[in-house]
Motif scaffolding. Structure first.
Motif, PDB file in Angstrom:
ATOM      1  N   PRO A  68       0.851  -1.189   0.000  1.00 50.29           N
ATOM      2  CA  PRO A  68       0.000   0.000   0.000  1.00 50.29           C
ATOM      3  C   PRO A  68       0.890   1.244   0.000  1.00 50.29           C
ATOM      4  O   PRO A  68       1.876   1.321   0.748  1.00 50.29           O
ATOM      5  CB  PRO A  68      -0.792  -0.118   1.303  1.00 50.29           C
ATOM      6  CG  PRO A  68      -0.752  -1.593   1.639  1.00 50.29           C
ATOM      7  CD  PRO A  68       0.619  -2.032   1.203  1.00 50.29           C
ATOM      8  N   MET A  92      -0.276  -0.537  -4.486  1.00 48.96           N
ATOM      9  CA  MET A  92      -1.710  -0.251  -4.408  1.00 48.96           C
ATOM     10  C   MET A  92      -1.993   1.035  -3.645  1.00 48.96           C
ATOM     11  O   MET A  92      -1.629   1.172  -2.477  1.00 48.96           O
ATOM     12  CB  MET A  92      -2.440  -1.417  -3.722  1.00 48.96           C
ATOM     13  CG  MET A  92      -3.949  -1.235  -3.649  1.00 48.96           C
ATOM     14  SD  MET A  92      -4.729  -2.485  -2.608  1.00 48.96           S
ATOM     15  CE  MET A  92      -4.145  -1.996  -0.978  1.00 48.96           C
ATOM     16  N   SER A  93      -2.652   1.972  -4.296  1.00 47.72           N
ATOM     17  CA  SER A  93      -3.104   3.185  -3.620  1.00 47.72           C
ATOM     18  C   SER A  93      -4.479   2.920  -3.010  1.00 47.72           C
ATOM     19  O   SER A  93      -5.146   1.930  -3.346  1.00 47.72           O
ATOM     20  CB  SER A  93      -3.166   4.353  -4.602  1.00 47.72           C
ATOM     21  OG  SER A  93      -3.997   4.046  -5.704  1.00 47.72           O
ATOM     22  N   LEU A  94      -4.909   3.804  -2.136  1.00 48.61           N
ATOM     23  CA  LEU A  94      -6.163   3.576  -1.418  1.00 48.61           C
ATOM     24  C   LEU A  94      -7.360   3.472  -2.355  1.00 48.61           C
ATOM     25  O   LEU A  94      -8.299   2.724  -2.086  1.00 48.61           O
ATOM     26  CB  LEU A  94      -6.387   4.710  -0.411  1.00 48.61           C
ATOM     27  CG  LEU A  94      -5.411   4.749   0.770  1.00 48.61           C
ATOM     28  CD1 LEU A  94      -5.688   5.966   1.642  1.00 48.61           C
ATOM     29  CD2 LEU A  94      -5.517   3.479   1.605  1.00 48.61           C
ATOM     30  N   ASP A  95      -7.321   4.211  -3.458  1.00 48.95           N
ATOM     31  CA  ASP A  95      -8.454   4.166  -4.374  1.00 48.95           C
ATOM     32  C   ASP A  95      -8.449   2.928  -5.269  1.00 48.95           C
ATOM     33  O   ASP A  95      -9.295   2.780  -6.151  1.00 48.95           O
ATOM     34  CB  ASP A  95      -8.503   5.437  -5.236  1.00 48.95           C
ATOM     35  CG  ASP A  95      -7.272   5.598  -6.112  1.00 48.95           C
ATOM     36  OD1 ASP A  95      -6.284   4.864  -5.902  1.00 48.95           O
ATOM     37  OD2 ASP A  95      -7.301   6.461  -7.011  1.00 48.95           O
ATOM     38  N   GLU A  96      -7.487   2.026  -5.055  1.00 51.15           N
ATOM     39  CA  GLU A  96      -7.419   0.791  -5.832  1.00 51.15           C
ATOM     40  C   GLU A  96      -7.749  -0.448  -4.994  1.00 51.15           C
ATOM     41  O   GLU A  96      -7.600  -1.574  -5.469  1.00 51.15           O
ATOM     42  CB  GLU A  96      -6.020   0.624  -6.442  1.00 51.15           C
ATOM     43  CG  GLU A  96      -5.660   1.658  -7.489  1.00 51.15           C
ATOM     44  CD  GLU A  96      -4.238   1.491  -8.006  1.00 51.15           C
ATOM     45  OE1 GLU A  96      -4.045   1.504  -9.224  1.00 51.15           O
ATOM     46  OE2 GLU A  96      -3.323   1.351  -7.159  1.00 51.15           O
ATOM     47  N   GLU A  97      -8.191  -0.240  -3.755  1.00 52.78           N
ATOM     48  CA  GLU A  97      -8.482  -1.387  -2.897  1.00 52.78           C
ATOM     49  C   GLU A  97      -9.579  -2.272  -3.480  1.00 52.78           C
ATOM     50  O   GLU A  97      -9.592  -3.484  -3.273  1.00 52.78           O
ATOM     51  CB  GLU A  97      -8.861  -0.903  -1.498  1.00 52.78           C
ATOM     52  CG  GLU A  97      -7.677  -0.351  -0.714  1.00 52.78           C
ATOM     53  CD  GLU A  97      -8.044   0.003   0.717  1.00 52.78           C
ATOM     54  OE1 GLU A  97      -9.245   0.237   0.976  1.00 52.78           O
ATOM     55  OE2 GLU A  97      -7.136   0.048   1.564  1.00 52.78           O
ATOM     56  N   TRP A  98     -10.501  -1.672  -4.251  1.00 51.57           N
ATOM     57  CA  TRP A  98     -11.563  -2.463  -4.883  1.00 51.57           C
ATOM     58  C   TRP A  98     -10.969  -3.493  -5.846  1.00 51.57           C
ATOM     59  O   TRP A  98     -11.488  -4.618  -5.981  1.00 51.57           O
ATOM     60  CB  TRP A  98     -12.528  -1.544  -5.641  1.00 51.57           C
ATOM     61  CG  TRP A  98     -11.875  -0.828  -6.792  1.00 51.57           C
ATOM     62  CD1 TRP A  98     -11.260   0.385  -6.759  1.00 51.57           C
ATOM     63  CD2 TRP A  98     -11.754  -1.302  -8.136  1.00 51.57           C
ATOM     64  NE1 TRP A  98     -10.755   0.703  -7.997  1.00 51.57           N
ATOM     65  CE2 TRP A  98     -11.043  -0.310  -8.862  1.00 51.57           C
ATOM     66  CE3 TRP A  98     -12.165  -2.464  -8.789  1.00 51.57           C
ATOM     67  CZ2 TRP A  98     -10.744  -0.453 -10.214  1.00 51.57           C
ATOM     68  CZ3 TRP A  98     -11.864  -2.607 -10.132  1.00 51.57           C
ATOM     69  CH2 TRP A  98     -11.167  -1.612 -10.843  1.00 51.57           C
ATOM     70  N   LEU A 130      -8.004  -4.922  -5.587  1.00 53.26           N
ATOM     71  CA  LEU A 130      -7.416  -5.997  -4.794  1.00 53.26           C
ATOM     72  C   LEU A 130      -8.496  -6.971  -4.330  1.00 53.26           C
ATOM     73  O   LEU A 130      -8.302  -8.186  -4.378  1.00 53.26           O
ATOM     74  CB  LEU A 130      -6.667  -5.421  -3.593  1.00 53.26           C
ATOM     75  CG  LEU A 130      -6.064  -6.450  -2.630  1.00 53.26           C
ATOM     76  CD1 LEU A 130      -5.019  -7.299  -3.344  1.00 53.26           C
ATOM     77  CD2 LEU A 130      -5.460  -5.766  -1.411  1.00 53.26           C
ATOM     78  N   ARG A 131      -9.628  -6.441  -3.885  1.00 55.59           N
ATOM     79  CA  ARG A 131     -10.720  -7.319  -3.441  1.00 55.59           C
ATOM     80  C   ARG A 131     -11.204  -8.211  -4.577  1.00 55.59           C
ATOM     81  O   ARG A 131     -11.502  -9.395  -4.368  1.00 55.59           O
ATOM     82  CB  ARG A 131     -11.875  -6.477  -2.885  1.00 55.59           C
ATOM     83  CG  ARG A 131     -11.557  -5.795  -1.566  1.00 55.59           C
ATOM     84  CD  ARG A 131     -12.822  -5.280  -0.885  1.00 55.59           C
ATOM     85  NE  ARG A 131     -13.457  -4.228  -1.671  1.00 55.59           N
ATOM     86  CZ  ARG A 131     -13.199  -2.946  -1.538  1.00 55.59           C
ATOM     87  NH1 ARG A 131     -12.297  -2.537  -0.649  1.00 55.59           N
ATOM     88  NH2 ARG A 131     -13.832  -2.036  -2.270  1.00 55.59           N
ATOM     89  N   ARG A 190      -6.233 -14.635   0.026  1.00 56.19           N
ATOM     90  CA  ARG A 190      -5.793 -13.299   0.403  1.00 56.19           C
ATOM     91  C   ARG A 190      -4.343 -13.095  -0.033  1.00 56.19           C
ATOM     92  O   ARG A 190      -3.498 -13.977   0.150  1.00 56.19           O
ATOM     93  CB  ARG A 190      -5.908 -13.107   1.916  1.00 56.19           C
ATOM     94  CG  ARG A 190      -7.319 -13.196   2.467  1.00 56.19           C
ATOM     95  CD  ARG A 190      -8.186 -12.054   1.996  1.00 56.19           C
ATOM     96  NE  ARG A 190      -7.688 -10.772   2.452  1.00 56.19           N
ATOM     97  CZ  ARG A 190      -8.011 -10.234   3.633  1.00 56.19           C
ATOM     98  NH1 ARG A 190      -8.823 -10.888   4.467  1.00 56.19           N
ATOM     99  NH2 ARG A 190      -7.528  -9.061   3.983  1.00 56.19           N
ATOM    100  N   GLN A 225       0.132  -8.377   2.410  1.00 52.40           N
ATOM    101  CA  GLN A 225       0.399  -6.951   2.316  1.00 52.40           C
ATOM    102  C   GLN A 225       1.480  -6.558   3.306  1.00 52.40           C
ATOM    103  O   GLN A 225       1.612  -7.167   4.371  1.00 52.40           O
ATOM    104  CB  GLN A 225      -0.858  -6.131   2.610  1.00 52.40           C
ATOM    105  CG  GLN A 225      -1.971  -6.271   1.599  1.00 52.40           C
ATOM    106  CD  GLN A 225      -3.080  -5.268   1.862  1.00 52.40           C
ATOM    107  OE1 GLN A 225      -2.826  -4.111   2.230  1.00 52.40           O
ATOM    108  NE2 GLN A 225      -4.329  -5.699   1.679  1.00 52.40           N
TER     109      GLN A 225
END
Length: 415
Positions: free
Chosen positions: A225, A348-354, A356-357, A366, A369
């Motif tokens: 992250p 991965m930036s915060l707006d890319e967490e989708w 990763l899911r 999983r 990280q």
């Protein structure tokens, strides 16, 4: 088990062994007998498992056994691939496998002279490797006859669908005769892929080397992250501090690939980019420079990187998380090939967490990280235009350069 024990023609076995392949891979052991027996095949195989030989060797064996020769402009067998690079790779492999057999292999894809392809097709070919768009160009003007194709191979079918080739594939299918064998190879199996497979296959033999939508066990994966505006800084730090010598980096846009390559160059890291805006010649030169070690980093978009054959590539980096989860499987399939160990790093930036899911849902696991000290993401940071003040950036760049030069010296001493 040996290639000879699979019942292949001795000339083909000699050619394969001359290339340094002594034992067949799992997908080859399973697929070759089924193809030689004339069955349709639905195969789930990741990049790097030897699938080109899995369909190429038995196809060549069948053509040699028949003794028939192609008529003028006729193609006896057809292999469809999603990209130019993959088409060229398959063509090169089949050319090596078919040495001294008398069989003729040709390749047709966009971005190169169509006149030379017309000349190659004029006398007929035993195997034609092609991308859908360029193949239809030839079919429309009558420079190739597909009506007597007896074997059709769809290589990396999932990628062809992702790239919007479904309509082209349907147009090509209408030009083929009904009596044919069809071989369907794909690394992932979404709903659209399965529908296409069962629309064109007849009672197929299922071959699955690894579970569908999975990654190679030899690839060590890690997600870091990081704030979006610090991704390039972190990438330079990782390459320099860990002394990575050959790194394939994925970005989501053509412009992004060019810009990242330039930024890495400013940090003292030789880099080149390949994307759909570049000519085929430029893309090939960049790839050759990367393979030969003239550039340390190759920055690519998903489309441009499809089919890249890079031996012993150890590091793949997702600079941008993929828009489609299936693309993650394809990207990291560039490393950890033929049983060798590889590393897949995702920034991965915060707006890319989708994203990763979605990847974890596809893989049903999983991904590990780790927050790197000094690069921890700040959830409250607001940086206009994703840029820090130039003075701060220059300081970080100087630090990265220092680390890179330090490691470069160590690398040279070892050599």
């Amino acid at each position: 088990m040996s290639f000879h024990s699979l019942g292949l023609n001795s000339q083909l076995v000699n050619n394969v062994q001359a290339l340094g392949f002594e034992q067949p891979t799992s997908v080859q052991v399973q697929a070759i007998p089924e193809v030689m027996a004339g069955h349709d095949v639905l195969a789930g195989a990741q990049t790097g498992t030897g699938k080109t030989a899995a369909f190429g060797l038995p196809l060549l064996d069948k053509l040699m056994a028949s003794g028939d020769r192609p008529a003028e402009k006729q193609a006896r067998s057809l292999i469809l691939t999603p990209t130019r690079e993959l088409a060229q790779q398959v063509f090169d492999s089949l050319t090596s496998y078919s040495k001294d057999t008398g069989l003729k292999v040709a390749v047709a894809y966009g971005g190169t002279s169509i006149k030379m392809q017309v000349q190659a097709l004029a006398g007929g070919v035993d195997i034609l490797v092609a991308t859908p768009g360029r193949l239809l160009d030839h079919a429309y003007v009558g420079t190739v006859d597909l009506s007597l194709v007896n074997t059709l191979v769809l290589d990396e079918a999932d990628r062809m669908l992702d790239m919007g080739f479904i309509d082209d594939i349907k147009r090509i299918m209408k030009r083929l005769g009904r009596e044919r064998q069809t071989l369907f190879f794909s690394a992932t199996f979404g709903k659209a892929v399965k529908k296409l497979a069962y629309d064109i296959l007849t009672d197929p033999k299922l071959i699955e080397v690894t579970p569908a939508n999975s990654t190679a066990v030899t690839v060590e994966q890690m997600v870091y992250p990081v704030d979006k505006h610090r991704k390039q800084e972190l990438l330079s730090y990782l390459i320099g501090s860990r002394n990575w010598q050959q790194v394939l980096v994925f970005t989501k846009t053509k412009q992004g690939s060019d810009e990242l390559a330039k930024e890495l160059g400013k940090d003292g890291i030789k880099a080149a980019s390949i994307n759909g805006d570049k000519s085929q010649g430029a893309r090939q030169r960049a790839l050759n420079d990367f393979k030969e070690g003239k550039v340390r980093v190759l920055v690519a978009t998903d489309v441009a990187a499809r089919g890249l054959d890079i031996e012993q590539l150890e590091y793949v980096v997702n600079f941008d998380m993929p828009f489609k989860a299936e693309d993650y499987v394809h990207r990291i399939g560039r490393t950890g090939r033929a049983g060798m160990k590889g590393h897949a790093i995702s920034l991965m930036s915060l707006d890319e967490e989708w994203a990763l899911r979605a990847i974890e849902e596809l893989l049903d696991s999983r991904l590990p990280q780790e927050w790197l000290e000094g690069y921890e993401p700040d959830p409250f940071a607001v940086v206009p235009n994703d840029k820090r003040p130039s003075r701060s950036k220059d300081k970080r760049r100087a630090k990265a350069k220092s680390q890179i030069h330090k490691n470069r010296g160590r690398h040279q001493k070892r050599g």
